[in-house]
Design an enzyme around this catalytic site. Sequence first.
Site, PDB file in Angstrom:
ATOM      1  N   GLN A  71       0.813  -1.211   0.000  1.00  0.00           N
ATOM      2  CA  GLN A  71       0.000   0.000   0.000  1.00  0.00           C
ATOM      3  C   GLN A  71       0.848   1.264   0.000  1.00  0.00           C
ATOM      4  O   GLN A  71       0.331   2.371   0.051  1.00  0.00           O
ATOM      5  CB  GLN A  71      -0.921  -0.009   1.227  1.00  0.00           C
ATOM      6  CG  GLN A  71      -1.901  -1.164   1.227  1.00  0.00           C
ATOM      7  CD  GLN A  71      -2.603  -1.338   2.554  1.00  0.00           C
ATOM      8  OE1 GLN A  71      -2.435  -0.554   3.481  1.00  0.00           O
ATOM      9  NE2 GLN A  71      -3.407  -2.378   2.665  1.00  0.00           N
ATOM     10  N   HIS A 137      -0.848  -0.115   5.727  1.00  0.00           N
ATOM     11  CA  HIS A 137      -1.452   0.803   6.697  1.00  0.00           C
ATOM     12  C   HIS A 137      -0.597   2.049   6.966  1.00  0.00           C
ATOM     13  O   HIS A 137      -0.143   2.289   8.086  1.00  0.00           O
ATOM     14  CB  HIS A 137      -1.747   0.071   8.002  1.00  0.00           C
ATOM     15  CG  HIS A 137      -2.778  -1.004   7.879  1.00  0.00           C
ATOM     16  ND1 HIS A 137      -3.365  -1.600   8.962  1.00  0.00           N
ATOM     17  CD2 HIS A 137      -3.329  -1.601   6.790  1.00  0.00           C
ATOM     18  CE1 HIS A 137      -4.227  -2.519   8.560  1.00  0.00           C
ATOM     19  NE2 HIS A 137      -4.217  -2.532   7.228  1.00  0.00           N
ATOM     20  N   TYR A 241      -9.324   6.764  20.513  1.00  0.00           N
ATOM     21  CA  TYR A 241     -10.386   6.186  19.682  1.00  0.00           C
ATOM     22  C   TYR A 241     -10.360   4.653  19.650  1.00  0.00           C
ATOM     23  O   TYR A 241     -11.049   4.040  18.848  1.00  0.00           O
ATOM     24  CB  TYR A 241     -10.359   6.828  18.291  1.00  0.00           C
ATOM     25  CG  TYR A 241     -10.847   8.264  18.438  1.00  0.00           C
ATOM     26  CD1 TYR A 241     -12.187   8.581  18.304  1.00  0.00           C
ATOM     27  CD2 TYR A 241      -9.975   9.265  18.858  1.00  0.00           C
ATOM     28  CE1 TYR A 241     -12.644   9.864  18.533  1.00  0.00           C
ATOM     29  CE2 TYR A 241     -10.431  10.557  19.093  1.00  0.00           C
ATOM     30  CZ  TYR A 241     -11.771  10.843  18.932  1.00  0.00           C
ATOM     31  OH  TYR A 241     -12.233  12.119  19.183  1.00  0.00           O
TER      32      TYR A 241
END
Length: 363
Positions: A71, A137, A241
């Site tokens: 990625q 990622h 989060y």
Amino acid sequence: MAQEPERIDSSAGPLEVETVAAGLASPWSLAFLPDGRMLVTERPGRLRIVSRSGTVSAPVAGVPPVFARGQGGLLDVALAPDFASSGRLYLSYAEPREGASGTTVARARLVEQGGDARLEGLEIIFRQQPAAAGGSHYGSRLAFGRDGTLFVTLGDRYSLREQAQQLSSHIGKIVRIAPDGSVPGDNPFRTRNGARPEIWSYGHRNVQGAAIDPATGRLWTIEHGARGGDELNRPEAGRNYGWPVITYGRDYSGARIGEGTAKDGMEQPVKYWDPSFAPSGLAFYTGSLLPAWKGDLFTGGLSGQRLVRLRLDEARERVVGEEILLAGRGQRIRDVRQGPDGALWLLTDDPSNGRLLRLGPAD
């Protein structure tokens, strides 16, 4: 390349999907120049300028070397708020680092002369630490706040996900820096011993969409879950989060991740999706060309191969409606932006035939 526009139905009325350019190599991000032309990044490491008619330039010279595996590669591009006078732009990319790689942000001036374009004065202003092996990622969206500070989303690098809970690491974080890379004086962890002072929020997995709500000035992000658990968040300073302690997804093996879906001291998403559609890109619509969608939020889908419209409540805090567009076309949508013409402009993710699409009202 000229192609007949495709007509689709939507809540805003009949629309046309126009292919403005094709043949792009894994296009990742789109930014509009003041004259209406577009900067487009290609993940293998090329920056292009695309005219409104679809002419694609030769690669812009001076782009830094990238780690173009998995990625990784050349990722986001954003214009400085004062681009019209400074000519400065910002790039995020996977930077090769001694057998590993990490998300890096650089800035440079775009110079055009004699039909050629190049980057001058390139300087690196931020490096995610630590670097990691593998090519997954990176996160890597850029968003300028109203005060001129720059938000950078940083993925958990897949293999280092536990570090998303560690303030000594940039892994799985959103950071906030000044345009020169320095740390703003009001960052939440600036004075905490052992914490990276750039950190704004933490406990993120892989944020691939970030946008500032023009109505409120608040940052919104959208991130990939694992198997399920894609999240829309409104990250606030110093908040946690949850990843990978709490999540609405499961591991790709089907195994449980973490401790469940809620825990004291950890924030809930504004919205989550299960199954995942792999959201990428995020943009608020403020134009008048599609008045029924004014104030709405748009994101693309990679594995979900769609464009998603989200309607927010009057307080700009909750999602009260969702519409799926462009499904069934077999195209992974990597980025979505509002153009100066009021249309929505999209990039489709393909290694050899990525497309730049324009979505506007049908004639």
